[in-house]
Scaffold this motif. Structure first.
Motif, PDB file in Angstrom:
ATOM      1  N   LEU A 169       0.820  -1.211   0.000  1.00  0.00           N
ATOM      2  CA  LEU A 169       0.000   0.000   0.000  1.00  0.00           C
ATOM      3  C   LEU A 169       0.852   1.258   0.000  1.00  0.00           C
ATOM      4  O   LEU A 169       0.440   2.300  -0.522  1.00  0.00           O
ATOM      5  CB  LEU A 169      -0.942  -0.013   1.199  1.00  0.00           C
ATOM      6  N   ARG A 170       2.050   1.174   0.586  1.00  0.00           N
ATOM      7  CA  ARG A 170       2.944   2.327   0.598  1.00  0.00           C
ATOM      8  C   ARG A 170       3.386   2.673  -0.828  1.00  0.00           C
ATOM      9  O   ARG A 170       3.508   3.853  -1.193  1.00  0.00           O
ATOM     10  CB  ARG A 170       4.131   1.996   1.486  1.00  0.00           C
ATOM     11  N   VAL A 171       3.614   1.637  -1.641  1.00  0.00           N
ATOM     12  CA  VAL A 171       3.947   1.869  -3.050  1.00  0.00           C
ATOM     13  C   VAL A 171       2.776   2.555  -3.756  1.00  0.00           C
ATOM     14  O   VAL A 171       2.959   3.521  -4.509  1.00  0.00           O
ATOM     15  CB  VAL A 171       4.311   0.545  -3.751  1.00  0.00           C
ATOM     16  N   ARG A 172       1.576   2.065  -3.494  1.00  0.00           N
ATOM     17  CA  ARG A 172       0.385   2.668  -4.107  1.00  0.00           C
ATOM     18  C   ARG A 172       0.230   4.123  -3.662  1.00  0.00           C
ATOM     19  O   ARG A 172      -0.115   4.992  -4.471  1.00  0.00           O
ATOM     20  CB  ARG A 172      -0.857   1.865  -3.724  1.00  0.00           C
ATOM     21  N   GLN A 173       0.496   4.398  -2.402  1.00  0.00           N
ATOM     22  CA  GLN A 173       0.389   5.767  -1.891  1.00  0.00           C
ATOM     23  C   GLN A 173       1.364   6.694  -2.621  1.00  0.00           C
ATOM     24  O   GLN A 173       1.000   7.816  -3.005  1.00  0.00           O
ATOM     25  CB  GLN A 173       0.680   5.795  -0.387  1.00  0.00           C
ATOM     26  N   PHE A 174       2.595   6.218  -2.827  1.00  0.00           N
ATOM     27  CA  PHE A 174       3.599   7.039  -3.508  1.00  0.00           C
ATOM     28  C   PHE A 174       3.189   7.313  -4.955  1.00  0.00           C
ATOM     29  O   PHE A 174       3.302   8.446  -5.433  1.00  0.00           O
ATOM     30  CB  PHE A 174       4.957   6.333  -3.466  1.00  0.00           C
ATOM     31  N   VAL A 175       2.716   6.289  -5.628  1.00  0.00           N
ATOM     32  CA  VAL A 175       2.280   6.467  -7.014  1.00  0.00           C
ATOM     33  C   VAL A 175       1.115   7.447  -7.093  1.00  0.00           C
ATOM     34  O   VAL A 175       1.066   8.327  -7.959  1.00  0.00           O
ATOM     35  CB  VAL A 175       1.894   5.108  -7.639  1.00  0.00           C
ATOM     36  N   LEU A 176       0.198   7.304  -6.149  1.00  0.00           N
ATOM     37  CA  LEU A 176      -0.986   8.162  -6.133  1.00  0.00           C
ATOM     38  C   LEU A 176      -0.614   9.615  -5.847  1.00  0.00           C
ATOM     39  O   LEU A 176      -1.068  10.535  -6.545  1.00  0.00           O
ATOM     40  CB  LEU A 176      -1.973   7.645  -5.081  1.00  0.00           C
ATOM     41  N   GLY A 177       0.205   9.827  -4.810  1.00  0.00           N
ATOM     42  CA  GLY A 177       0.502  11.192  -4.390  1.00  0.00           C
ATOM     43  C   GLY A 177       1.586  11.874  -5.190  1.00  0.00           C
ATOM     44  O   GLY A 177       1.436  13.041  -5.598  1.00  0.00           O
ATOM     45  N   ILE A 178       2.692  11.169  -5.413  1.00  0.00           N
ATOM     46  CA  ILE A 178       3.819  11.773  -6.115  1.00  0.00           C
ATOM     47  C   ILE A 178       3.701  11.563  -7.623  1.00  0.00           C
ATOM     48  O   ILE A 178       3.911  12.494  -8.410  1.00  0.00           O
ATOM     49  CB  ILE A 178       5.149  11.192  -5.595  1.00  0.00           C
ATOM     50  N   GLY A 179       3.364  10.351  -8.026  1.00  0.00           N
ATOM     51  CA  GLY A 179       3.273  10.065  -9.451  1.00  0.00           C
ATOM     52  C   GLY A 179       2.111  10.765 -10.128  1.00  0.00           C
ATOM     53  O   GLY A 179       2.268  11.370 -11.198  1.00  0.00           O
ATOM     54  N   ARG A 180       0.931  10.708  -9.509  1.00  0.00           N
ATOM     55  CA  ARG A 180      -0.277  11.273 -10.129  1.00  0.00           C
ATOM     56  C   ARG A 180      -0.650  12.643  -9.572  1.00  0.00           C
ATOM     57  O   ARG A 180      -1.561  13.293 -10.102  1.00  0.00           O
ATOM     58  CB  ARG A 180      -1.451  10.308  -9.955  1.00  0.00           C
TER      59      ARG A 180
END
Length: 326
Positions: free
Chosen positions: A281-292
């Protein structure tokens, strides 16, 4: 253009809503935010048979610990709101076009409470913390010097996020957010068990990183307000790329702690698969917040990840206790 509230607008808004006093004070104390107080169930599970040798005594100590945490945090956020009200940053960030529920969280801005009422409440909350934690120290089954010093030190510093020393205004904002969690766990674990084992230290570090890993996403959203009042967060001081690297590094540190505990033998081998949902979920959080760039959703996900992580840590501790008793 940033909208701000004039004193007359704020007074009118407060009069229109006119919450009864206890509601205004509850909003001032942010009583609906309980993520740091999850340290208490973690402490209960982490204590093990040693900490629960006298169940009644341990229960009272934990209750006093919780009361002290709630009142210290109430003092912290109250003084933070007073500072934000006085320097105008809250009026800028919570202008008249803010959603009503969001604006209601700032009773000084809406005029529901006065500056003097808030300051008195903050000191009363701090006094209540002193009484609660003094009681916890007096009743604790163990009092190692390092644990007592940790409790006293955090009582002295824990309300100074943006008051007196204003630690968050001197480059310590991120450290403070994590330290609040660390000091809510390890010293009190020492009072219950008399020791600080390797796994307890790992869980303490993980607990403090949880709030930090939703706080760093909030900081991205708060860059204009923090910059205007001179609060030097990493998000303010660095470029977007530099801040992204910082968020990635803190996220990776959490994974390293989990994997390292399992590999080193501080935790059983199954600690890593047990905590794997947090890593994913931490990976998903990074993608969501920083990536998108969806900062608010990433922050909300971070809150949920922290709660999940605590639940998993509690489950791990209970399983270890059952294994030790078998």
């Amino acid at each position: 253009m940033v909208n701000t509230l004039t004193p007359s607008q704020a007074a009118g808004l407060g009069a229109a809503r006119a919450p009864i006093p206890w509601r205004a004070y509850a909003r001032l104390a942010k009583l609906d935010i309980y993520d740091y107080y999850l340290s208490v169930p973690l402490l209960a599970a982490l204590a093990g048979p040693t900490g629960w040798a006298a169940p009644g005594r341990t229960s009272v100590v934990l209750l006093l610990v919780l009361l002290g945490q709630v009142t210290l945090t109430a003092a912290l956020v109250t003084f933070d709101d007073v500072t934000g009200y006085r320097d105008g940053s809250d009026a800028a960030n919570y202008g008249p076009d803010a959603p009503a529920r969001r604006l209601a969280r700032k009773p000084l801005v809406t005029g529901a409470l006065t500056d003097g009422q808030a300051v008195r409440f903050g000191w009363l909350a701090l006094a209540a913390c002193a009484v609660s934690w003094a009681g916890a120290l007096a009743l604790a089954p163990h009092r190692p010097a390092w644990a007592v010093l940790g409790v006293v030190l955090w009582f002295a510093l824990g309300f100074q996020y943006s008051w007196w020393l204003k630690l968050s205004y001197h480059g310590l904002q991120e450290v403070f957010i994590a330290a609040l969690g660390w000091f809510f766990v390890l010293p009190f674990h020492g009072l219950l068990t008399g020791q600080a084992g390797g796994l307890a230290i790992v869980q303490t570090l993980l607990f403090g990183l949880g709030p930090l890993l939703f706080g760093v996403y909030s900081n991205i959203n708060d860059i204009p307000g923090d910059r205007s009042v001179g609060r030097p967060t990493v998000a303010v001081l660095t470029s977007p790329r530099g801040n992204a690297l910082f968020v990635a590094a803190v996220s990776a540190l959490e994974t390293v702690l989990i994997a390292g505990a399992a590999v080193s033998g501080l935790a059983p081998w199954w600690f890593l698969p047990a905590m794997a949902p947090v890593i994913g979920l931490r990976v998903r959080q990074f993608v969501l917040g920083i990536g998108r760039g969806d900062i608010l959703r990433a922050r909300l996900l971070g809150v949920r990840i922290h709660r999940l992580a605590v639940a998993l840590l509690v489950a791990v501790d209970l399983l270890l206790d059952l294994g030790a008793a078998a």
